[in-house]
Design an enzyme around this catalytic site. Structure first.
Site, PDB file in Angstrom:
ATOM      1  N   THR A  77      -6.910   3.610   9.884  1.00 50.33           N
ATOM      2  CA  THR A  77      -6.204   4.644  10.343  1.00 50.33           C
ATOM      3  C   THR A  77      -5.991   4.543   8.119  1.00 50.33           C
ATOM      4  O   THR A  77      -5.321   5.848   8.160  1.00 50.33           O
ATOM      5  CB  THR A  77      -4.586   3.129  10.598  1.00 50.33           C
ATOM      6  OG1 THR A  77      -5.338   3.049  12.169  1.00 50.33           O
ATOM      7  CG2 THR A  77      -3.270   4.308  10.035  1.00 50.33           C
ATOM      8  N   CYS A  78      -6.454   3.734   7.589  1.00 47.05           N
ATOM      9  CA  CYS A  78      -6.124   4.009   6.186  1.00 47.05           C
ATOM     10  C   CYS A  78      -6.472   4.910   5.611  1.00 47.05           C
ATOM     11  O   CYS A  78      -5.912   5.748   5.009  1.00 47.05           O
ATOM     12  CB  CYS A  78      -6.365   2.398   5.236  1.00 47.05           C
ATOM     13  SG  CYS A  78      -5.759   2.676   3.978  1.00 47.05           S
ATOM     14  N   GLY A 154     -16.343  -1.141  20.141  1.00 46.65           N
ATOM     15  CA  GLY A 154     -16.690  -2.802  20.974  1.00 46.65           C
ATOM     16  C   GLY A 154     -16.044  -2.391  21.267  1.00 46.65           C
ATOM     17  O   GLY A 154     -15.192  -3.445  21.009  1.00 46.65           O
ATOM     18  N   SER A 183      -4.695  -0.948  14.128  1.00 45.10           N
ATOM     19  CA  SER A 183      -3.301  -0.430  15.211  1.00 45.10           C
ATOM     20  C   SER A 183      -2.770   0.728  14.903  1.00 45.10           C
ATOM     21  O   SER A 183      -3.337   1.667  14.795  1.00 45.10           O
ATOM     22  CB  SER A 183      -1.795  -1.001  14.506  1.00 45.10           C
ATOM     23  OG  SER A 183      -1.819  -0.542  12.547  1.00 45.10           O
ATOM     24  N   ILE A 222       6.767   3.918   5.909  1.00 45.18           N
ATOM     25  CA  ILE A 222       6.286   5.162   6.514  1.00 45.18           C
ATOM     26  C   ILE A 222       7.539   6.256   6.235  1.00 45.18           C
ATOM     27  O   ILE A 222       7.520   7.318   5.528  1.00 45.18           O
ATOM     28  CB  ILE A 222       5.943   5.338   7.712  1.00 45.18           C
ATOM     29  CG1 ILE A 222       4.480   4.222   7.516  1.00 45.18           C
ATOM     30  CG2 ILE A 222       4.935   6.509   8.066  1.00 45.18           C
ATOM     31  CD1 ILE A 222       4.316   3.747   9.181  1.00 45.18           C
ATOM     32  N   ASP A 363      -4.496  -6.115  10.986  1.00 48.64           N
ATOM     33  CA  ASP A 363      -3.293  -5.231  12.097  1.00 48.64           C
ATOM     34  C   ASP A 363      -2.922  -6.002  13.360  1.00 48.64           C
ATOM     35  O   ASP A 363      -2.055  -6.762  13.624  1.00 48.64           O
ATOM     36  CB  ASP A 363      -2.902  -4.170  12.420  1.00 48.64           C
ATOM     37  CG  ASP A 363      -2.595  -2.928  10.777  1.00 48.64           C
ATOM     38  OD1 ASP A 363      -2.506  -3.930  10.107  1.00 48.64           O
ATOM     39  OD2 ASP A 363      -2.323  -2.210  11.130  1.00 48.64           O
ATOM     40  N   MET A 369       0.246  -6.842   7.903  1.00 52.93           N
ATOM     41  CA  MET A 369       0.375  -5.488   7.627  1.00 52.93           C
ATOM     42  C   MET A 369      -0.404  -4.356   6.928  1.00 52.93           C
ATOM     43  O   MET A 369       0.473  -3.642   6.776  1.00 52.93           O
ATOM     44  CB  MET A 369       0.705  -4.877   9.564  1.00 52.93           C
ATOM     45  CG  MET A 369       0.850  -5.147  10.917  1.00 52.93           C
ATOM     46  SD  MET A 369       1.930  -5.145  12.252  1.00 52.93           S
ATOM     47  CE  MET A 369       0.759  -4.016  13.205  1.00 52.93           C
ATOM     48  N   HIS A 499       2.382  -2.829 -26.490  1.00 51.37           N
ATOM     49  CA  HIS A 499       3.557  -2.336 -26.900  1.00 51.37           C
ATOM     50  C   HIS A 499       3.278  -0.556 -26.619  1.00 51.37           C
ATOM     51  O   HIS A 499       2.927  -0.517 -27.787  1.00 51.37           O
ATOM     52  CB  HIS A 499       4.403  -3.024 -28.322  1.00 51.37           C
ATOM     53  CG  HIS A 499       6.375  -2.479 -28.053  1.00 51.37           C
ATOM     54  ND1 HIS A 499       7.064  -1.489 -27.363  1.00 51.37           N
ATOM     55  CD2 HIS A 499       5.874  -1.050 -29.247  1.00 51.37           C
ATOM     56  CE1 HIS A 499       8.173  -1.561 -27.874  1.00 51.37           C
ATOM     57  NE2 HIS A 499       7.406  -0.298 -29.074  1.00 51.37           N
TER      58      HIS A 499
END
Length: 519
Positions: A77-78, A154, A183, A222, A363, A369, A499
């Site tokens: 998914t990612c 699998g 997920s 999301i 997930d 998640m 800085h």
């Protein structure tokens, strides 16, 4: 490039374990599995998202013969439908927002003549090209390290140490099996998804259209990110949130500031305390999407909206159906697999027993998640497989929402920290830093934002940090490292920050915690 990435990722995985001699990693296949005894592999990983990929890299770093069942979805998914392509959409739409903000540009002495336009297909193509590139890099790194990639999905067979390729029916064996199925988007009852006018994040990432008015059901990570994309490209947005507050999972102080910066100043409105009880797809240009809303408490009808499109952003559920879990004696709750702190699978959530040589990461176990949490769990599982006990500290795992400006956090919200302090008997401290006083932020004309450090007054250790502001997602890592290492605010207050940089916002907060002032 692929070889460079593979080498870099291998080095990162190897850093998780004690130093060893630099023995070259062999490129192995199931025919060269001499260490496996009666098994085809030492480790089989079911799923090839970020978690499965991370586990595979670390497995090979330990010289374990390894196979990954990708389900024809390397990157998961990612990479393909989440974190990666959404960042491409946010980057492109963010440029449009910046170039159309003539008042902001004029403060830099910049003037853009004519209308700033964008090509929707070009923006969508950028997201797709990025996803494909990263997917190719991931697959290349696995091949380079000698990981066997099985294209099928699998599933467990019910017999110990066995995984079946759902496509071919072939059975593979391994001493240890890691479940990393990921997920899928959760679609509430009453919602009809056609992925054209009513869609999940999967459909939204295709960017098949930029609706004039889009409703987003859910105001979490999301939903917020897509509201950023849509409003930058010219849409009006209405959030529909079931809980009493907008952005309910965020720290409340941060959420209130985010509401001002990300919602009130944009063409966005919202409804809270209501369910989208019925969502009916429309026909683009002909028929609107219909959304019926009911009160979250009374369940009485309160309003019906007609919009051009509706995005369902109501969270995600484990992709664990039809994996052979029941046949293996593994009970799930709402699809989640129970695990212990070592990522070992338990037979059930309440008083479950350890299922020997079966692990679950990402997930599907519901602990956290996030893609990088899944990867950390995968590495941890391998550590435990090779006999080095390890448990992931989830309080030290950061998270980010890539809006403009960004929101990032590590550890509990202030509300949760107050409860934890009362329960455990310690005193909570709080210190803040402001982007409005930061030279680099002012140079960027991005003075809106704050950083909040929560710490244990008794020990000085950092408990949590919440940031909203420019590049918050990059700034949070210093804080995550501090939580992980148990660093105190006293120690952090004496560390020198470059800085002028944005990280001086954190320096201000760390110094403030011990009564010091930052220049």
């Amino acid at each position: 490039m692929k070889l460079f990435i593979a080498t870099t990722l291998l080095s990162a995985a190897a850093a998780f374990s004690p130093a060893r001699t630099n023995t070259p990693i062999r490129s192995v296949t199931s025919l060269d599995a001499s260490k496996c005894g009666n098994f085809d592999f030492d480790v089989i990983i079911v799923g090839c998202g970020v978690g499965g990929h991370g586990a595979a890299l670390h497995s090979r770093a330990q010289d374990l013969t390894t196979a990954v069942f990708s389900g024809q979805d390397v990157g998961g998914t990612c990479v393909n439908r989440g974190c990666v392509p959404s960042k491409a959409l946010l980057a492109a739409s963010g440029r449009v927002r910046e170039m159309r903000d003539s008042a902001h540009l004029s403060e830099f002495g910049i003037e853009v003549e004519g209308e700033v336009k964008y090509d929707r297909e070009g923006v969508a193509g950028h997201a797709k090209q990025l996803a494909n590139r990263v997917k190719g890099n991931l697959e290349g790194s696995l091949v380079a390290l000698g990981v066997d990639i099985v294209d099928g999905r699998g599933v467990l067979t019910g017999t110990a140490h066995e995984v079946k390729d759902e496509n071919s029916g072939k059975i593979y064996t391994a001493k240890d099996i890691i479940l990393a199925p990921g997920s899928i988007p959760f679609v509430p009852p009453g919602v009809t998804v056609d992925e054209k006018t009513v869609y999940t994040s999967d459909g939204a990432l295709e960017l098949n259209s930029v609706p004039e008015w889009v409703a987003i059901v859910g105001s979490g990570y999301i939903g917020l990110e897509f509201s950023d994309v849509y409003t930058a490209l010219g849409s009006e947005v209405t959030f529909i949130e079931a809980l009493p507050n907008i952005m309910p999972t965020f720290d409340r102080e941060i959420a209130k500031l985010a509401e001002r910066l990300l919602i009130r100043e944009r063409p966005i409105d919202y409804r809270t305390g209501v369910f989208a009880s019925e969502v009916t797809p429309g026909i683009p240009g002909e028929k609107p999407v219909t959304i019926k809303m009911i009160d979250a408490n009374t369940k009485e009808h309160v309003e019906t909206l007609e919009v051009d499109a509706c995005m369902i952003a109501t969270g995600r559920v484990p992709n664990t159906q039809n994996m052979g879990l029941e046949e293996s004696g593994i009970e799930t709750v709402r699809g989640f697999i129970a695990v212990d702190e070592k990522m070992r699978v338990l037979t059930k959530h309440e008083d479950g027993e350890v299922v020997p040589n079966v692990w679950c990461i990402g997930d599907a176990n519901g602990k956290m998640m996030l893609a990088h949490a899944a990867s950390a769990q995968g590495i941890s599982a391998i550590e435990n497989i090779v006999g080095r006990e390890h448990a992931v500290n989830h309080d030290a795992i950061p998270a980010a929402c890539f809006t403009h400006p960004e929101i990032a956090m590590v550890g509990p919200t202030e509300e949760q920290a107050i409860e934890r302090a009362e329960k455990e008997g310690w005193t909570l401290g709080k210190s803040t830093g402001s982007f409005r006083a930061n030279s680099k932020a002012l140079a960027e004309l991005e003075g809106n934002g704050m950083a909040k450090v929560l710490y244990n007054k008794d020990t000085g250790k950092v408990v949590a940090v919440h940031i909203i502001g420019i590049h918050a997602a990059d700034l949070i890592q210093e804080c995550s490292n501090a939580v992980a290492a148990g660093t105190t605010v006293q120690e952090l207050s004496m560390m020198v920050h470059t800085h002028p940089t944005l990280c001086e916002v954190l320096d201000e907060a760390f110094k403030g915690a011990v009564g010091m002032s930052a220049h």
